[in-house]
Design an enzyme around this catalytic site. Structure first.
Site, mmCIF file in Angstrom:
data_model
loop_
_atom_site.group_PDB
_atom_site.id
_atom_site.type_symbol
_atom_site.label_atom_id
_atom_site.label_comp_id
_atom_site.label_asym_id
_atom_site.label_seq_id
_atom_site.Cartn_x
_atom_site.Cartn_y
_atom_site.Cartn_z
ATOM 1 N N TYR A 23 20.279 -20.081 -16.137
ATOM 2 C CA TYR A 23 19.417 -20.432 -17.270
ATOM 3 C C TYR A 23 18.336 -21.405 -16.796
ATOM 4 O O TYR A 23 17.168 -21.260 -17.129
ATOM 5 C CB TYR A 23 20.235 -21.089 -18.382
ATOM 6 C CG TYR A 23 21.266 -20.172 -18.990
ATOM 7 C CD1 TYR A 23 20.931 -19.289 -20.019
ATOM 8 C CD2 TYR A 23 22.581 -20.177 -18.525
ATOM 9 C CE1 TYR A 23 21.880 -18.444 -20.577
ATOM 10 C CE2 TYR A 23 23.534 -19.330 -19.085
ATOM 11 C CZ TYR A 23 23.185 -18.466 -20.102
ATOM 12 O OH TYR A 23 24.120 -17.626 -20.640
ATOM 13 N N CYS A 54 20.378 -9.491 -20.331
ATOM 14 C CA CYS A 54 20.764 -10.899 -20.419
ATOM 15 C C CYS A 54 22.109 -11.175 -19.757
ATOM 16 O O CYS A 54 22.452 -12.317 -19.513
ATOM 17 C CB CYS A 54 20.801 -11.334 -21.880
ATOM 18 S SG CYS A 54 21.927 -10.366 -22.876
#
Length: 106
Positions: A23, A54
């Site tokens: 992230y 994702c």
DNA sequence: AAAATGACGGTGT
DNA sequence: TACACCGCCATTT
């Protein structure tokens, strides 16, 4: 859609098969080094798993987060991502984008 | 405009 | 390795 969010999604789309990104790394590439948490939100509200992988975005320690973590782990295993002690082995599977793939080329 | 949210991350125990 | 804390931040409420 804001520019930042768009960059994040665009980058997420170009993560190679069998590789992952964190992230924080994603946030940095998109231009806001400390927005890891915000990026997490983008992944959560991911409009479409199919177009935006994702599941290739993991935490900085290689752990898989999110309610659908089990599924993410499965997909990664299918791509050949190596796990170590229940976490992604970042030393081997973390994506290191080169200049051609950097945000500048988008 | 102001407060809440969360799929983070680093640090310390 | 596991947990609790706490600072961060764009987006949502």
């Amino acid at each position: 859609m804001t520019p930042f969010k768009e960059k994040v999604y665009t980058l997420t789309r170009i993560i190679p098969r069998g590789k992952v990104i964190t992230y924080a790394q994603l946030a940095a590439l998109a231009g806001v080094p400390r927005a890891a948490r915000a990026v997490g939100m983008f992944m959560k509200n991911n409009p479409d798993m199919r177009s935006i992988p994702c599941y290739r975005v993991v935490a900085s320690d290689g752990s898989i987060r999110g309610p659908n973590g089990a599924q993410k782990r499965e997909l990664l295993l299918l791509e050949g991502v190596k796990f170590k002690k229940g976490r992604v082995d970042l030393a081997i599977s973390q994506w290191q984008p080169d200049e051609m793939n950097s945000i500048e080329s988008l």
